[in-house]
Structures are given as C-alpha cells and as structure tokens.
Design a protein around this motif. Structure first.
Motif, mmCIF file in Angstrom:
data_model
loop_
_atom_site.group_PDB
_atom_site.id
_atom_site.type_symbol
_atom_site.label_atom_id
_atom_site.label_comp_id
_atom_site.label_asym_id
_atom_site.label_seq_id
_atom_site.Cartn_x
_atom_site.Cartn_y
_atom_site.Cartn_z
ATOM 1 N N ALA A 264 -59.312 -86.245 -96.877
ATOM 2 C CA ALA A 264 -58.877 -84.991 -96.266
ATOM 3 C C ALA A 264 -57.409 -85.060 -95.869
ATOM 4 O O ALA A 264 -56.917 -86.104 -95.422
ATOM 5 C CB ALA A 264 -59.738 -84.683 -95.048
ATOM 6 N N LEU A 265 -56.707 -83.931 -96.037
ATOM 7 C CA LEU A 265 -55.281 -83.904 -95.713
ATOM 8 C C LEU A 265 -54.854 -82.515 -95.276
ATOM 9 O O LEU A 265 -55.580 -81.531 -95.457
ATOM 10 C CB LEU A 265 -54.448 -84.381 -96.904
ATOM 11 C CG LEU A 265 -54.617 -83.687 -98.262
ATOM 12 C CD1 LEU A 265 -53.835 -82.386 -98.338
ATOM 13 C CD2 LEU A 265 -54.151 -84.611 -99.390
ATOM 14 N N THR A 266 -53.662 -82.461 -94.684
ATOM 15 C CA THR A 266 -53.043 -81.208 -94.273
ATOM 16 C C THR A 266 -51.707 -81.078 -94.990
ATOM 17 O O THR A 266 -50.914 -82.031 -95.024
ATOM 18 C CB THR A 266 -52.813 -81.167 -92.756
ATOM 19 O OG1 THR A 266 -54.081 -81.218 -92.090
ATOM 20 C CG2 THR A 266 -52.074 -79.899 -92.349
ATOM 21 N N ALA A 296 -56.237 -78.649 -95.459
ATOM 22 C CA ALA A 296 -55.810 -77.658 -94.473
ATOM 23 C C ALA A 296 -54.328 -77.338 -94.679
ATOM 24 O O ALA A 296 -53.598 -78.111 -95.319
ATOM 25 C CB ALA A 296 -56.057 -78.177 -93.058
ATOM 26 N N ARG A 298 -50.604 -76.080 -92.754
ATOM 27 C CA ARG A 298 -49.873 -75.931 -91.481
ATOM 28 C C ARG A 298 -48.482 -75.396 -91.766
ATOM 29 O O ARG A 298 -47.705 -76.032 -92.484
ATOM 30 C CB ARG A 298 -49.795 -77.271 -90.737
ATOM 31 C CG ARG A 298 -49.027 -77.165 -89.419
ATOM 32 C CD ARG A 298 -49.213 -78.420 -88.578
ATOM 33 N NE ARG A 298 -48.620 -79.580 -89.201
ATOM 34 C CZ ARG A 298 -47.313 -79.894 -89.121
ATOM 35 N NH1 ARG A 298 -46.472 -79.111 -88.469
ATOM 36 N NH2 ARG A 298 -46.863 -80.995 -89.697
ATOM 37 N N GLU A 311 -50.149 -84.673 -94.972
ATOM 38 C CA GLU A 311 -50.468 -85.551 -93.852
ATOM 39 C C GLU A 311 -51.958 -85.819 -93.849
ATOM 40 O O GLU A 311 -52.754 -84.900 -94.108
ATOM 41 C CB GLU A 311 -50.086 -84.881 -92.522
ATOM 42 C CG GLU A 311 -48.654 -84.423 -92.411
ATOM 43 C CD GLU A 311 -48.429 -83.524 -91.206
ATOM 44 O OE1 GLU A 311 -49.447 -83.034 -90.652
ATOM 45 O OE2 GLU A 311 -47.263 -83.309 -90.841
ATOM 46 N N SER A 313 -55.584 -85.834 -92.556
ATOM 47 C CA SER A 313 -56.231 -85.004 -91.538
ATOM 48 C C SER A 313 -57.075 -85.868 -90.615
ATOM 49 O O SER A 313 -57.626 -86.891 -91.036
ATOM 50 C CB SER A 313 -57.099 -83.931 -92.193
ATOM 51 O OG SER A 313 -56.297 -83.004 -92.882
#
Length: 313
Positions: A264-266, A296, A298, A311, A313
């Motif tokens: 998982a990452l942003t 996600a 941002r 980044e 998550s």
C-alpha cells in the motif's frame, strides 16, 4: 546497432531507440490513440468537397480525415485505411488523425523488444521527459530553448561559446533533440549570427550528420543564422504530449515511478496532478494491482508539478 525497446505503462506505452545505452529517439503512445501504421476498416461518412477532406469513422468511433477521397466511393461504404498521422494533442487538439487507403500488401515493421527493468532509466528517460516538459536542453557551452507554435517547432540557441563555435554546437544539439523528442513537421532553428559562410556550412553539416538515415529536408543556414527543417509528422512529439496536458503527463510519469514499490502507498503530488489522477481512477486501480496494495492520493500545493512521489501507507 540501435535497438528499439518498448515499455508498457499505465495510460501510455513508451518506445525508445537505444544505442550504447543512450536514447537517440523516443515516443509515447497514449492509450486510446490509434497508432500510425494501423490498418482499420472504416466507414465513409462524408465525401468532403471536390474529392478532398473526406471523413471516415473507425470501429472505435475515431474520426479519420482523408485528404484525398478514393474515386468512386460513396458515403456509407467501408474502406480499408492506414493511419498515417495519429491524433495530435497540445496546440492542435482539433486535428483529426490522417488516413489513406491501405496498400494490398502492408509494409512489415520490426517489433520492438520489451525493455528490461530499469533499462530506460539507465538510458536517461527521466531527464528526457524533464527536457520535453520544460523545453530547456543544456549542451556543452550553451542551451536550447524549445517552443511550440501552431506553425512550427522552434529551437533557439544561446550560450557562452564564440558565435562560430556556438552555431555548430547548437545545430548539432538541436538536431539531436529533434530526433530524441520525435519532432516532426516544420521546425526552425535560430542559430547565432556567424562570420562568413564557412561556419554556416559547418552548422548545416552537423545537422546532416545527426539526422543521416532518417527522413528530413532542410534549407541552407541563412545569414541571420536561421535554418528550417521539415520531417514527416506521424505522431505527437514528447513536447506536444506535455503541452497537451502537462498534469496528466506528470501523473503518468508519477505512476511509472511508483510501480516499483511493493504494498500500500500514497501518491503525494501537486493538486493539478492529483486532479488528473482522480479523473482516471482506472490508473490508480492498475497501480494498486501492480504493487499489491491500496493506493491513496494526497494533494500538496507546495510540491512542484513534476515533484510527485510515492510514500508507504
């Protein structure tokens, strides 16, 4: 020998001609664009005027412009056509793809091999995109400034070398950039004014040496240092893709950088880039499947439009 490689990405497919681990020619094919050379069975919907500028529709609903309608073909007929110029984004988004009747025996084209992991990065892909986006290309002793206009692509040469040397070095750098970016159509290069004919002839020879083996025509370098080049225009150049939708281009570049992550990452990026990703939710869905985790978004207005990053998550 130069070697064409292909890298399938999210929202685009990237092609590069590599020689000694350097990119000498590149292009990006956006998803949904019919590639030049594609053969389609399209239906003629308008015969145009006096046999010119007929209009056909491909099976995917793409409108194709035929500068010269085949004789004896009526509206509603099916035509086998070849795409000779793809849709061009940027300064001319209204231009339809161009097509012509397909030859009975298509010309075979060699298939590029799939790029290995990191191959395009080692060859300088990110630097190439940065130059295409900003229009600023440095070379030893000077800099090119590339500008797009509806009439032509212009490259202005400036630098610290003596004018005669700068003209030759700038002509060589401009020719390399024209090929690396896949620039076609009318192209103008503004070189510094030189002393006498010999430096102008040397600048012209530098252009010829770089573009040897690829289709092009040019004028002589005139007394004011201007030379015009004409090349076939089969697809959008890299600068045209960035000019067409900078935010979407940066979003696809960010997805390319992010696909090496695991889990998982942003994605943190400029608001315009985040908005481009939100308009294409299938892009982040594809990334999620590749990295094996949720993605996600941002928005960060402090980030430059090209400074998006991933980044954990």
């Amino acid at each position: 020998m130069p070697d064409w490689v292909v890298e399938r990405g999210i929202g685009e497919t990237r092609f590069a001609l590599l020689e000694a681990d350097q990119i000498i020619e590149a292009r990006i094919l956006l998803d949904g664009i019919l590639p030049a050379g594609t053969i389609v069975d399209a239906r003629l919907v308008s015969v145009g005027t006096n046999g010119r500028n007929a209009l056909a529709v491909a099976p995917d609903s793409t409108e194709l412009l035929l500068p010269h309608r085949p004789a004896g073909v009526a509206e509603g007929a099916l035509l086998r056509l070849e795409i000779v110029r793809e849709a061009i984004p940027g300064t001319e988004p209204w231009k339809r793809p161009l097509a012509r009747p397909a030859a009975e025996t298509p010309t075979p084209h060699p298939s590029p091999r799939s790029a290995t992991i990191g191959e395009l990065d080692r060859a300088g892909w990110s630097d190439l995109l940065d130059e295409a986006a900003t229009g600023l290309i440095d070379f030893r002793g000077g800099q090119l400034r590339l500008s797009l206009t509806p009439a032509m692509c212009l490259l202005d040469v400036d630098g610290t070398l003596p004018p005669d040397e700068l003209a030759v070095a700038g002509a060589r750098a401009a020719a390399h950039s024209i090929r690396r970016f896949g620039v076609g159509g009318s192209i103008g290069i503004d070189l510094p004014t030189t002393h006498g004919k010999a430096p102008r002839a040397a600048a012209a020879a530098a252009i010829d040496a770089v573009l040897a083996g690829v289709p092009f025509e040019r004028t002589a370098v005139n007394g004011f240092g201007f030379v015009q080049i004409v090349r076939p225009r089969r697809h959008a150049s890299l600068p045209e893709i960035y000019a067409g939708d900078r935010a979407a281009a940066e979003a696809r570049a960010l997805l390319r950088r992010a696909c090496t992550h695991v889990g998982a990452l942003t994605l943190a990026a400029h608001p315009a880039v985040i908005a481009a990703l939100e308009r294409q939710p299938d892009w982040t869905d594809q990334l999620a499947r590749q990295v094996g985790g949720a993605v996600a978004l941002r928005s960060d207005p402090r980030l430059a439009i090209s400074a998006g990053h991933a980044e954990p998550s």
